[in-house]
Design a protein around this motif. Structure first.
Motif, mmCIF file in Angstrom:
data_model
loop_
_atom_site.group_PDB
_atom_site.id
_atom_site.type_symbol
_atom_site.label_atom_id
_atom_site.label_comp_id
_atom_site.label_asym_id
_atom_site.label_seq_id
_atom_site.Cartn_x
_atom_site.Cartn_y
_atom_site.Cartn_z
ATOM 1 N N TYR A 273 7.222 5.540 -0.596
ATOM 2 C CA TYR A 273 5.870 5.990 -0.935
ATOM 3 C C TYR A 273 5.856 6.628 -2.326
ATOM 4 O O TYR A 273 4.972 6.334 -3.141
ATOM 5 N N SER B 226 -0.935 2.828 -2.051
ATOM 6 C CA SER B 226 -0.079 3.013 -0.878
ATOM 7 C C SER B 226 -0.638 4.162 -0.049
ATOM 8 O O SER B 226 -1.173 5.135 -0.595
ATOM 9 N N TYR B 227 -0.507 4.042 1.263
ATOM 10 C CA TYR B 227 -1.026 5.041 2.190
ATOM 11 C C TYR B 227 0.032 5.353 3.234
ATOM 12 O O TYR B 227 0.731 4.456 3.712
ATOM 13 N N PHE C 134 -8.465 4.008 8.504
ATOM 14 C CA PHE C 134 -7.855 3.521 7.266
ATOM 15 C C PHE C 134 -8.090 2.024 7.098
ATOM 16 O O PHE C 134 -8.387 1.554 5.997
ATOM 17 N N VAL D 234 -7.780 0.737 3.286
ATOM 18 C CA VAL D 234 -6.727 -0.218 2.922
ATOM 19 C C VAL D 234 -7.337 -1.538 2.463
ATOM 20 O O VAL D 234 -8.273 -2.052 3.075
ATOM 21 N N ASP E 136 -2.310 -3.780 -0.704
ATOM 22 C CA ASP E 136 -1.860 -2.396 -0.579
ATOM 23 C C ASP E 136 -0.644 -2.305 0.340
ATOM 24 O O ASP E 136 -0.320 -3.251 1.062
ATOM 25 N N LEU F 145 1.005 0.008 3.470
ATOM 26 C CA LEU F 145 0.692 0.979 4.517
ATOM 27 C C LEU F 145 1.987 1.370 5.219
ATOM 28 O O LEU F 145 2.679 0.522 5.788
ATOM 29 N N VAL G 285 3.549 -3.701 5.061
ATOM 30 C CA VAL G 285 3.646 -2.658 6.077
ATOM 31 C C VAL G 285 5.090 -2.182 6.199
ATOM 32 O O VAL G 285 6.021 -2.987 6.243
#
Length: 484
Positions: free
Chosen positions: A42, A223-224, A344, A349, A353, A355, A386
């Motif tokens: 992250y 990014s989350y 999200f 998202v 992106d 996650l 992911v």
């Protein structure tokens, strides 16, 4: 993009070498570094605005606007040098049968992303923010000694072409050493690229080209991070927000000797939740994944309400066929755990992106855990990268089945009408051990993805069960014999 990350002596991790795939899985015992590596990914992604072919590409495109506004700030000789560089760029761009490489950019345009790549402060600050430490030295492997050298390296490739790399070395309390490099031979525009059909005659043409490239091809990726404590944060966000506001005032701080802080990931997650707004034009495919999650698992809807513009956002759960809504604190653990993921996917998202989800199986029944595996596959199909940490064998077994589904599809067959499948090359699984290097878990058509410790635990449980049953039967037999 192919992304390779290598760490040594980082937190609890002795050594790990991983490739980021569309779905990356970290599995293993607790306290072995899964969360540490996920948080590092992250931090890297945040620092470089994603893992694109050209890092921090906007700094290159802005160079051309800078050249157009030179005016009288430079000497005549320097202006002539810059103009000559631009003329050379025109010539190379207008020769469509030759690739246009990073080294074909003007020297100053190349220097800007290079200087940001090797900035000695930015990544150090991001690491300290994400891990809530006041020094990078505290991330050096927990061995009781500060003599170990920590290494974090990142390399990005496009097919077989190296694009750029980045490395951090830290020893003890000394300031970390940061090095990086962008491949001068990296091809930015191939000979057959449709963007090469334009004739380039003015600086505005070249500037427009690179702004277009940085927006489309090298666009910023977000990014989350969904932390393991997400359900509690969602339930108590209004209390947290009020406490933070009070602490931010002089009166609030008078009675607090030391202000505690969040890690960067939790702070970012909380900010997204507190400032949450429904997007007017959401990603259709990703929003569809959220709707499937509500239908198949939650059996109800997550509703978002803001009574007044000044009020904080409320998140409510409405079960199917119910006229009443429930606050998150009155909903089941499954609902409050999955609500952030639904929110999200509904409005935050986007395609491209990344996650990161810690323990997506938390508080879920085994059957629900298998459905979460399908959600992850749908996100991959929708173009989201992911990363997950997990302890769930149910989740991993279902992912293995989805890979088998993908193998059937390669052969022109399918076991179901569902579009939920994964390709073997899309999934990377890494097994974390205590005091041992992280190892990759390859997919096996028969065994699937199976960590050895899961097998050992299952075998131990079976052997203990069989042994206890035998002793019970023997005891029953002995008692019967005595009674005769």
């Amino acid at each position: 993009m192919d992304v390779h990350i290598n760490v040594k002596n980082f937190g609890p991790i002795e050594e790990a070498e991983i490739d980021l795939r569309p779905l990356t899985i970290f599995v293993g015992e607790s306290n072995t570094g899964k969360t540490y590596l996920a948080a590092l990914i992250y931090a890297l992604h945040q620092n470089f605005d994603g893992f694109s072919q050209l890092p921090l590409a906007a700094s290159t495109s802005y160079y051309f606007g800078f050249v157009r506004r030179l005016g009288d700030r430079y000497t005549q000789n320097r202006q002539e040098e810059i103009e000559q560089e631009i003329l050379e760029v025109y010539d190379k761009l207008n020769t469509p049968d030759h690739p246009f490489r990073f080294s074909d950019l003007p020297q100053q345009a190349r220097a800007r992303p290079m200087s940001k790549l090797t900035d000695q402060e930015e990544f150090t600050n991001e690491l300290e923010r994400c891990f809530d430490h006041d020094s990078v030295s505290k991330l050096i492997r927990f061995s009781g000694s500060r003599s170990n050298k920590m290494k974090v390296s990142l390399s990005v490739h496009k097919k077989d072409q190296p694009c750029w790399n980045f490395e951090v070395l830290a020893t003890g309390s000394a300031k970390p050493t940061i090095i990086g490099n962008i491949n001068p031979d990296m091809i930015l525009l191939a000979p057959n690229d449709t963007m090469r059909k334009t004739e380039f005659h003015e600086i505005t043409d070249v500037e427009r080209l690179f702004r277009t490239l940085s927006t489309r091809r090298w666009r910023t990726e977000n990014s989350y991070y969904l932390p393991a404590a997400r359900s509690g944060i969602v339930q108590s966000r209004s209390v947290l927000a009020t406490a933070l506001i009070r602490r931010a005032t002089r009166i609030g701080l008078d009675h607090i000797p030391e202000v505690s802080t969040f890690s960067g990931m939790i702070g970012d997650f909380l900010e997204q939740i507190v400032n949450y707004m429904e997007r007017k034009e959401p990603s259709t495919n990703i929003r569809g994944v959220a709707e499937q999650l509500e239908t198949e698992l939650l059996e109800g809807k997550i509703e978002v309400k803001r009574p007044t513009p000044e009020a904080s956002t409320e998140f409510l759960y409405r079960p199917n066929q119910s006229k009443e809504t429930l606050r998150m604190s009155h909903s089941s653990a499954m609902v409050s755990e999955l609500a952030p993921l639904v929110l999200f996917l509904r409005s935050i998202v986007k395609q491209g992106d990344m996650l990161i989800i810690e323990e997506p199986e938390s508080h879920l029944h085994p059957g629900a855990q298998t459905k979460i595996a399908q959600t992850l596959a749908r996100l991959v199909r929708a173009g989201v990268r992911v990363v997950i940490t997990t302890h769930s064998n149910w989740l991993i077994q279902q992912i293995s089945n989805l890979i088998r589904e993908g193998e059937l599809r390669k052969q022109g067959e399918s076991t179901s009408e569902s579009a939920d499948y994964l390709k073997a090359e899309e999934v990377g699984s890494w097994w974390f051990h205590k005091d041992k290097p992280v190892t990759e878990l390859p997919f096996d058509l028969v065994e699937g993805i199976e960590p050895e410790d899961h097998l050992d635990i299952a075998e131990d449980l079976y052997n203990r069960s069989a042994g206890l049953q035998n002793r019970i039967e023997e005891k029953k037999g002995g008692d019967a014999y005595e009674s005769e």
